[in-house]
Design an enzyme around this catalytic site. Sequence first.
Site, PDB file in Angstrom:
ATOM      1  N   HIS A 275      -6.091 128.167  21.802  1.00  0.00           N
ATOM      2  CA  HIS A 275      -5.985 129.617  21.807  1.00  0.00           C
ATOM      3  C   HIS A 275      -7.171 130.255  22.506  1.00  0.00           C
ATOM      4  O   HIS A 275      -7.033 131.216  23.274  1.00  0.00           O
ATOM      5  CB  HIS A 275      -5.863 130.154  20.380  1.00  0.00           C
ATOM      6  CG  HIS A 275      -5.844 131.637  20.307  1.00  0.00           C
ATOM      7  ND1 HIS A 275      -6.987 132.386  20.155  1.00  0.00           N
ATOM      8  CD2 HIS A 275      -4.827 132.506  20.430  1.00  0.00           C
ATOM      9  CE1 HIS A 275      -6.665 133.657  20.169  1.00  0.00           C
ATOM     10  NE2 HIS A 275      -5.360 133.763  20.333  1.00  0.00           N
TER      11      HIS A 275
ATOM     12  N   ARG B 139     -13.088 110.348  49.431  1.00  0.00           N
ATOM     13  CA  ARG B 139     -14.115 109.335  49.197  1.00  0.00           C
ATOM     14  C   ARG B 139     -13.846 108.563  47.911  1.00  0.00           C
ATOM     15  O   ARG B 139     -13.983 109.097  46.810  1.00  0.00           O
ATOM     16  CB  ARG B 139     -15.489 109.999  49.149  1.00  0.00           C
ATOM     17  CG  ARG B 139     -15.907 110.684  50.438  1.00  0.00           C
ATOM     18  CD  ARG B 139     -17.278 111.318  50.289  1.00  0.00           C
ATOM     19  NE  ARG B 139     -17.761 111.921  51.521  1.00  0.00           N
ATOM     20  CZ  ARG B 139     -17.560 113.192  51.869  1.00  0.00           C
ATOM     21  NH1 ARG B 139     -16.874 113.989  51.052  1.00  0.00           N
ATOM     22  NH2 ARG B 139     -18.035 113.662  53.001  1.00  0.00           N
TER      23      ARG B 139
ATOM     24  N   ARG C 210     -10.706 106.571  52.198  1.00  0.00           N
ATOM     25  CA  ARG C 210     -11.649 105.569  52.703  1.00  0.00           C
ATOM     26  C   ARG C 210     -11.920 104.542  51.618  1.00  0.00           C
ATOM     27  O   ARG C 210     -12.278 104.902  50.492  1.00  0.00           O
ATOM     28  CB  ARG C 210     -12.956 106.246  53.134  1.00  0.00           C
ATOM     29  CG  ARG C 210     -13.940 105.288  53.784  1.00  0.00           C
ATOM     30  CD  ARG C 210     -15.177 106.028  54.264  1.00  0.00           C
ATOM     31  NE  ARG C 210     -15.979 106.528  53.150  1.00  0.00           N
ATOM     32  CZ  ARG C 210     -17.021 107.347  53.289  1.00  0.00           C
ATOM     33  NH1 ARG C 210     -17.367 107.772  54.494  1.00  0.00           N
ATOM     34  NH2 ARG C 210     -17.701 107.748  52.240  1.00  0.00           N
TER      35      ARG C 210
ATOM     36  N   SER D  94     -19.488 111.521  62.060  1.00  0.00           N
ATOM     37  CA  SER D  94     -20.528 112.006  62.976  1.00  0.00           C
ATOM     38  C   SER D  94     -21.937 111.713  62.476  1.00  0.00           C
ATOM     39  O   SER D  94     -22.864 111.546  63.286  1.00  0.00           O
ATOM     40  CB  SER D  94     -20.356 113.504  63.227  1.00  0.00           C
ATOM     41  OG  SER D  94     -20.424 114.235  62.012  1.00  0.00           O
TER      42      SER D  94
ATOM     43  N   ASP E 173     -23.161 108.936  60.760  1.00  0.00           N
ATOM     44  CA  ASP E 173     -23.579 107.578  61.108  1.00  0.00           C
ATOM     45  C   ASP E 173     -23.542 107.342  62.615  1.00  0.00           C
ATOM     46  O   ASP E 173     -24.388 106.625  63.163  1.00  0.00           O
ATOM     47  CB  ASP E 173     -22.688 106.547  60.398  1.00  0.00           C
ATOM     48  CG  ASP E 173     -23.228 106.187  59.017  1.00  0.00           C
ATOM     49  OD1 ASP E 173     -24.348 106.614  58.700  1.00  0.00           O
ATOM     50  OD2 ASP E 173     -22.520 105.493  58.265  1.00  0.00           O
TER      51      ASP E 173
ATOM     52  N   CYS F  16     -14.398 113.418  60.618  1.00  0.00           N
ATOM     53  CA  CYS F  16     -14.578 113.765  59.216  1.00  0.00           C
ATOM     54  C   CYS F  16     -16.048 113.916  58.852  1.00  0.00           C
ATOM     55  O   CYS F  16     -16.413 113.934  57.678  1.00  0.00           O
ATOM     56  CB  CYS F  16     -13.920 112.726  58.308  1.00  0.00           C
ATOM     57  SG  CYS F  16     -14.629 111.068  58.438  1.00  0.00           S
TER      58      CYS F  16
END
Length: 795
Positions: free
Chosen positions: A421, A511, A579, A703, A705, A752
């Site tokens: 409630h 992820r 991934r 981008s 790594d 990504c």
Amino acid sequence: MTRDARNLIWFDEVARGDVALVGGKNASLGEMTAALAAKGIRVPPGFATTAAAFRSFLAANRLDEVIAGRLAALDAGRTDLASAGRAIREAITGADWPEGIAAEIRAAYAELARRTGRDSPAVAVRSSATAEDLPDASFAGQQETFLNITGEGALLDACRRCFASLYTDRAITYRTLKGFAHEKVALSVGVQLMVRSDLGGAGVMFSIDTETGFDRVVLINAAWGLGENVVQGAVTPDEYQVYKPFLAQEGLAPILAKTLGGKERKMIYAKGAARPTRNVPTSLAERESFVLSDAEILGLARQAVLIEDHYRQPMDMEWARDGETGEIYIVQARPETVQSRLSAAAFRSYAVTAKGPVLARGLSVGAAVATGEVCLLESAADIDRFVDGAVLVTSTTDPDWVPVMKRAAAIVTDHGGRTSHAAIVSRELGLPAIVGAGDATRVLHDGQEVTVSCAEGEQGFVYAGAAEVTVEDIRLDAVPATKTKVMLNLANPAAAARWWRLPVDGVGLARMEFVVTNAVRVHPLALTRYAELTDPDVRAAIDRLTRGHARREDYFVETLAMGLSRIAATWFPHPVIVRMSDFKTNEYAELLGGRTFEPAEENPMIGFRGASRYYSDAYRDGFALECRAIRRLREAMGFTNVIVMIPFCRSPEEADRVLEEMAANGLRRGENGLEVYVMCEIPSNVILAEDFARRFDGFSIGSNDLTQLTLGVDRDSEALAHLFRERDPAVLWMIRTVIERAHAAGAKVGLCGQAPSNDPDYARLLVEAGIDSISVTPDSFLAVKRHVAAAEGKG
């Protein structure tokens, strides 16, 4: 005698259009009894007194004058709410039944006994106001319910107390708040055969997500014993979420989430009319067990869909399982009145940045943030000392708290679930609330400045001090269409549904590590090689987490699959690219039992990570569990929109070994529509793009790594921060080259990485290079979408 003039009517004689006759609850019970029984919806039999009976009761005892006088004095400030309400209730409970109405109630009770084959059957006596459950008002919990009532005398007394409950302090306040004239609202009493849920379980169910309005899930709360504890928020219930679109598909079990609640106590039958029910502590076994089996969860969810389809709107339902027969009954159903009424064209987004330490946490209600001073109250008797605009902190709330709840900036309770409630009222009032916090009343104190955040997913946080909060009103009816797909990067499954209204093209990066860290919490090898663990504390912790599973490995598979399913469900059938695990060895070691299996590395960033682990004897059986989770997600749960992505794959030969390992675990590229992508984050992925394209369906550029390894710059080094440039010509050459070569080989390419989220104009460079999709954080989606449209000449 016309229907409107009757004093009593059976449920199977009324329909949902009879709210003026028997109130919303009873009209709905009649509707389901007549229209849905043939479809398998069980409603306990019963009857209702009418609005005419209520008005006749008042007139026979000349109570209209008493009520009008007391309410007039309240409006004029000559008396207070507590005194006015108490005087009216005492006048009603002290009044006599007109003999004709009393005789009809006794006769109906005798007929219910005959129909059910029971002597003096136990009944639930429920209040049903004739103005309730209108489009903008739920009236939830405003009047009383009395359970396990047996015998004619006790029934008549309970009915009279229901009449009186039309004038509880909370009901008077609510009608005033909503602008309802008191004299135009009547009270119908529903008398319904009790379900022996005191021996089973009960709870609440919504056919919509109560926090986000996501309309493709059923939310179920469950506790042992009678359901009143769940409704009132006196316990922290189990919570289950089910994906509605797949319920009709035979063989699928689309249960998205199962959360074990504390279920601290249960309400059972008591002996004697003076105290028909009582609360007792639950056993350790009950607290550690789910109330519902998977089959029962799915069965209940199907009933919710049937009821929603019949009423053609999202519904709020109460259910009960009979402990003697195992049958499940629907004991109430009413329209959901908050999320289903919100505009789909806009929503408000909150972001909490600079914040103090976490003081308490629990289930979040309302996706908002509020700051204020704590006002700690132990009971409703203390509400006179509440300060307007404070954060109300208490053990639990019930409907008596409504007058003070509407004056609060936020609410925090130790107990309760998302359908209690307190949660319902907070939602309707537009207040952020945290329920089931456990120890809030112990760790927070009066006058303490705190920030209550319910904008970070399903878990809400109480932070010390005033946090920095940014608020954005997002209009969704002005988002431009683009050829380039704009997708989301997501980690937290609990926060996914918050963004379901965004017109995204799917999820470019889900992820897996977040789910493993926060939901699974155990290193997979600690489950597959449990015998190698030597720390008794670690073993004990794993045993606690995996209890209820036939095999420890099943815990990993089920928990991971459910976590990922909530992201996949939010945007089905759009693609969701998951991934596979990309922990570094030092991160894996932090998982429960992880130190036993992880080597120490000088440079984990370019060490034993990603693809190299999957076929290695040092991790192969852990990867097998990941594959089993993905297979469960796609095949048993139905989320065929899930695409698998392999991170840090250094060579085509390594790609072959990973694909072989996947196939050995039932994930074969091309079968059942399975697509497999590869992360493009190593220069070799660009140099040998054609070779990788023959093995994978697409590339996803990471981008961060790729910049790090192209420029030889540690992305975490402060000393080299000025050299870490994703706009560096060498990095842009890498991106343009992999797009060109992949397209020539027939493979798709997305990005990504973080760059477009931090720098939306970066999207223009990607569009000019011919990228197929860009994945960004949710809070930057609209800005990136506009930049993409401008780059395509549509802005």
